[in-house]
Every structure is written in C-alpha cells, then in structure tokens.
Design an enzyme around this catalytic site. Structure first.
Site, short mmCIF file in Angstrom:
data_model
loop_
_atom_site.label_atom_id
_atom_site.label_comp_id
_atom_site.label_asym_id
_atom_site.label_seq_id
_atom_site.Cartn_x
_atom_site.Cartn_y
_atom_site.Cartn_z
N SER A 7 42.66 -28.69 88.46
CA SER A 7 42.84 -29.36 87.16
C SER A 7 43.56 -30.70 87.32
CB SER A 7 43.69 -28.48 86.23
OG SER A 7 42.96 -27.37 85.82
N ARG B 258 27.08 -23.57 79.00
CA ARG B 258 28.43 -23.45 78.41
C ARG B 258 28.55 -24.27 77.13
NH1 ARG B 258 32.76 -23.96 83.09
NH2 ARG B 258 34.08 -23.23 81.38
N GLN C 209 40.71 -28.66 78.10
CA GLN C 209 39.58 -29.59 78.26
C GLN C 209 39.29 -30.29 76.94
OE1 GLN C 209 36.42 -27.21 79.91
NE2 GLN C 209 37.47 -26.94 81.86
N ASP D 169 42.41 -18.35 84.04
CA ASP D 169 41.58 -18.39 85.26
C ASP D 169 41.95 -17.28 86.24
OD1 ASP D 169 40.26 -20.55 84.21
OD2 ASP D 169 41.46 -22.04 85.29
N ARG E 114 32.86 -13.71 82.32
CA ARG E 114 33.78 -13.06 83.28
C ARG E 114 34.17 -11.65 82.86
NH1 ARG E 114 37.30 -18.34 85.19
NH2 ARG E 114 35.76 -19.00 86.73
C1 S3P Z 1 40.88 -26.45 82.69
C2 S3P Z 1 41.11 -25.79 81.51
C3 S3P Z 1 40.73 -24.40 81.28
C4 S3P Z 1 40.44 -23.67 82.59
C5 S3P Z 1 39.58 -24.48 83.50
C6 S3P Z 1 40.25 -25.80 83.84
C7 S3P Z 1 41.30 -27.86 82.81
O1 S3P Z 1 39.55 -24.36 80.49
O2 S3P Z 1 39.85 -22.42 82.33
O3 S3P Z 1 39.33 -23.77 84.70
O4 S3P Z 1 41.36 -28.39 83.92
O5 S3P Z 1 41.60 -28.47 81.77
P1 S3P Z 1 39.58 -24.53 78.89
O6 S3P Z 1 40.05 -25.89 78.57
O7 S3P Z 1 38.16 -24.29 78.46
O8 S3P Z 1 40.51 -23.47 78.38
#
Ligand code: S3P
Length: 442
Positions: A20, A119, A165, A330, A361
């Site tokens: 991330s 997605r 995200q 995650d 998942r």
């Molecule tokens: C992430 C946010 C999470 C996480 C993903 C990485 C990120 O997703 O599950 O593996 O880097 O901002 P969501 O924003 O959909 O919760």
C-alpha cells in the site's frame, strides 16, 4: 507448490516493502515537484503495475533492486498515454490512478486482469462523476475510460465503504479541484481512521496541509478529511517499511508451531494496519514489539513471535466484527487458518467486503478449509471455523495471492502434503514468499 508439515520455524527476516505504501510513494513522488529516492519499494507485481502505468504517462522512473528513483512531474506534467494503462491485478493502482487521471486535460483508459475487471468500480466512478469527470465503464467495471477535466469541481462526499482506496481516490482528485474537497468516511466507534491512513500521512509528509476532523454523531465518530485544490507536493526521499500483511503469515505460523522463534525486522506498525498484532495477541499468540520508531510519518518496529503448544484466549476475543475488520481486512484469510488451531475456534462477521477482493475470499477460504478437513460455517458476511485437525489437500487459489499464502501456512499444520495449485499468484504481493518460508522451516 507442495507444502509439507513443519516442526517449527526459526530465523530473522526482513520482508519486502509494504504494498500500500509503495503504490502511494510512486504516485505521490510523481505528483511532487522534484526528484525522489524510494527505498525498500515493494517487490510485488501490483506495485510494478503502478510503476509501468506511470511510465506510460511519461514519468521517468529508474529501478535498482528495491530502490526506485522517480522524477516528479508535478500535478500536471504528465503526457497523454498512447496505449491503455494496465493495472494488472491491482485494485489500488486502478482506483487511485482514476483520481489522478480524472483531473488531467487528456483522456485515458485503465484496464485490469480478469479478477480486477470483476471488482466494483462504482465506488470511485460516482464521486469522480460528481466532480465533473466523465467516466465510461462496463456496467461499473473496468475498463474505465476517463475523460479528464481540469479543474474538477470540489465536492463533499460521504463514502459508504470504509475504503482507503476510495478516500485516496477522492483526495487525489481533490488536488485538481477548484476549492476544498472533503471525504466523510463511514461512522466508527472511535475517533481513529477506519481505513488505512497511509495517504493522509504521506501527503502531510510531502507538505500538503490536509485538515482532519472527527465529527461526533451520537456515540459515533465520522472521520472527515479535507484537501485544498491549490496544494502542491514537495519531493522528499521516502523509506517504505516492510509489509505487515506479509508478516501476518509468519506471525500465524510462528505462533502456532511450538518452539518457533521468528524476528521480523522493520515492519510497518501504522495503528490503522496493526490490528493483526493485537488480534493475534488477544487470541493467545506470543508477539513482542521491539524498537518502535517513526520513519517518514509511519510507525515501524521489529516483531518477535514465539511458538506455543496451547493458545489460550478470552472467549469474547473469538468473534471479530465491527471497526477492527477494516484494520485486518487483508489478513482475514490467514486468520481463518489460525482459527483452526484455537480451542474456541474463530468467528469473523461484518466482513462482506471480503467478497469483492481479488477473489471472493469468504467462499475461497471456506472451500479450501473444508478440503483440508476443517469444520467451517459460511455466512453472507463472514465465517466461523472450529478447532480442527487439518489434513493435506489440493488448494485452489482462485487467482488470489493471499489465498495461496494462507493455505501454504495451513499446510504447515496439516497431516500429509498440501498442494497449492497456481502458487505463483503469491507474487502479486510477495514474490519470494515460498523461498522465505523454506528458509525458516525446521
Ligand atoms: C488498500 C486498501 C484496502 C486493502 C487493499 C489495499 C490500499 O482495500 O484491502 O489490499 O492500499 O489502499 P479497500 O480500500 O478496498 O478497503
């Protein structure tokens, strides 16, 4: 990949950089004025997708092992891409780049692999359209065809999902808006971010004055983040901590196999990500945090896990739901595997987001745990696993890196051999996972 059971795991390792944070480091270094050296950049295929998309937008990037040099172009120095931008398997690449590209004066197309193309993208399309960007999609799925606009319209947006995200996408688009853009996150029980806050921390580190507030609503809190469209990013070298989501596999394995002792160096311990450590500790795992420090606004430390023959936990710790879910989102596949080793089993609820990750998942974990002989109940929003004696089985990873790695860990506790089909999916986040596991195995 064939996995045999292990007696115990032992050793000291430094895992690759956080996925991330690496995505953000590459994108924000690009948006900054000046050049940036990023150290311990993730080796993951996902972060390579981000770098290659940025290169197609005219950004000069040099990669030397885990060190990446980015020549920033500022907010509007990109060149229009001459081909589609391939985000591969990476949701973070697609959703965050959509925010940046919405505010450009050119058109672009974001595409992804089969999993990413399934997605949900409505969560970013809707706010970006409210900001005046034009985005065409395949019924709210990739490819995303973006007609950029500069400036965008500043908005205040209430997000329905606790997603880093989504909030990052809106904040990035806010950098190109004609005023102040605010994101209101879903309500939570504590005045703390309810999704990972790497974007907020890194933008501040690079000189952006974000405003953060917790609005009080009855007994709940709403995290509001505001960004000014006039903000500029100043280049500063970045150092990425090791990925706590990758560390989670070794924490679980080390905690469950008696006589294990593993030290994981330089792990990211951001409070919005470290839920896995607290949860494992509450469930009886012996984990120590050593030498906690701060690097580039992010908390970092070393973790030592010691194996134990019997994991004892308070019964109330065996149901995970509410605010903790987004903090461990995650890590849930490997936590479910951990649940098979617990006296009271483990129940995970209010985790329906798991159904729209790289795979569904919930069903992938339930299906594979059952193949290994575990007693599992599936709910629409989670699962319940009982303490179970696992036996080796053939695992289908459903094109999902975390399923591949979680079930390699399950294989360590199982009687007989476990076969992970298409194990190479692990490289989406952790290319050296299986070698690292072999190195620690005794
Ligand atoms: C992430 C946010 C999470 C996480 C993903 C990485 C990120 O997703 O599950 O593996 O880097 O901002 P969501 O924003 O959909 O919760």
């Amino acid at each position: 990949m064939k996995i045999k059971s292990a007696n115990y795991l032992q050793g000291t390792i430094e895992l690759p950089g956080d996925k991330s944070i690496s995505h953000r480091a590459a994108m924000f270094a690009t948006l900054a004025n000046g050049s940036t050296k990023i150290e311990n950049f993730a080796t993951s295929a996902d972060c390579a997708s981000t770098l290659s998309c940025l290169e197609k937008l005219g950004v000069e990037i040099k990669r030397e092992g885990s060190t990446v040099y980015v020549q920033g172009v500022g907010k509007t120095g990109f060149t229009a891409p001459t081909e589609d931008l391939d985000c591969g398997n990476s949701g973070t690449t697609m959703r965050m780049l959509a925010g940046i590209l919405a505010g450009q004066n050119f058109n672009s197309v974001l595409v992804g692999d089969e999993s990413l193309s399934k997605r949900p993208m409505q969560r970013v399309i809707l706010p970006l359209q409210l900001m005046d960007a034009e985005i065409a999609s395949e019924e709210n799925h990739a490819p995303l065809r973006i007609t950029g606009k500069n400036p965008l319209r500043a908005i205040t947006y209430g997000s329905k999902v606790a997603s880093a995200q989504v909030k990052s996408c809106i904040l990035l688009a806010g950098l190109f808006a004609d005023g102040k853009t605010a994101v209101l996150n879903p309500r939570s029980k504590k005045p703390t971010p309810n999704s990972r806050n790497h974007t907020e921390l890194m933008l501040k580190y690079l000189g952006v004055e974000l405003e953060e507030q917790y609005l009080v609503d009855g007994t709940d809190f709403i995290h509001k983040i505001t960004i000014d469209g006039n903000s500029e990013l100043t280049a500063r070298d970045l150092n990425v901590p090791s990925d706590i989501s990758s560390a989670a596999f070794f924490l679980v394995a080390g905690a469950c196999l008696p006589n294990s002792e593993i030290t994981l160096k330089n792990v990211g311990l951001n409070p919005s990500r470290r839920g896995i450590v607290d949860v494992l500790q509450n469930l009886g795992a012996e984990i120590e945090i050593l030498d906690e420090r701060e690097v580039c606004n992010e908390k970092v430390g070393d973790l030592r896990v010691i194996g134990s023959a019997s994991l004892t936990s308070k019964p109330e710790s065996n149901v995970l739901k509410g605010d903790v879910i987004s903090n461990i989102i995650d890590e849930i596949p490997v936590l479910a595997v951990f649940g098979t080793q617990l006296e009271n089993g483990l129940e995970i609820r209010e985790a329906e987001e798991l159904r729209v990750k790289e795979s569904d998942r919930i069903s992938a974990v339930v299906e594979n745990l059952r193949r290994m002989g575990a007693t599992v109940e599936e709910f629409s929003d989670g699962l319940r696993v009982e303490k179970s004696k696992l036996k080796g089985a053939t695992i289908d990873v459903y094109h999902d890196h975390r399923i591949a790695m979680a079930f390699a860990i399950a294989g360590l506790f199982a009687e007989g051999e476990t076969t992970i089909n298409d194990a190479e999916w692990a490289s989406v986040s952790f290319p050296a996972f299986f070698e690292t596991l072999e190195r620690l195995k005794r």
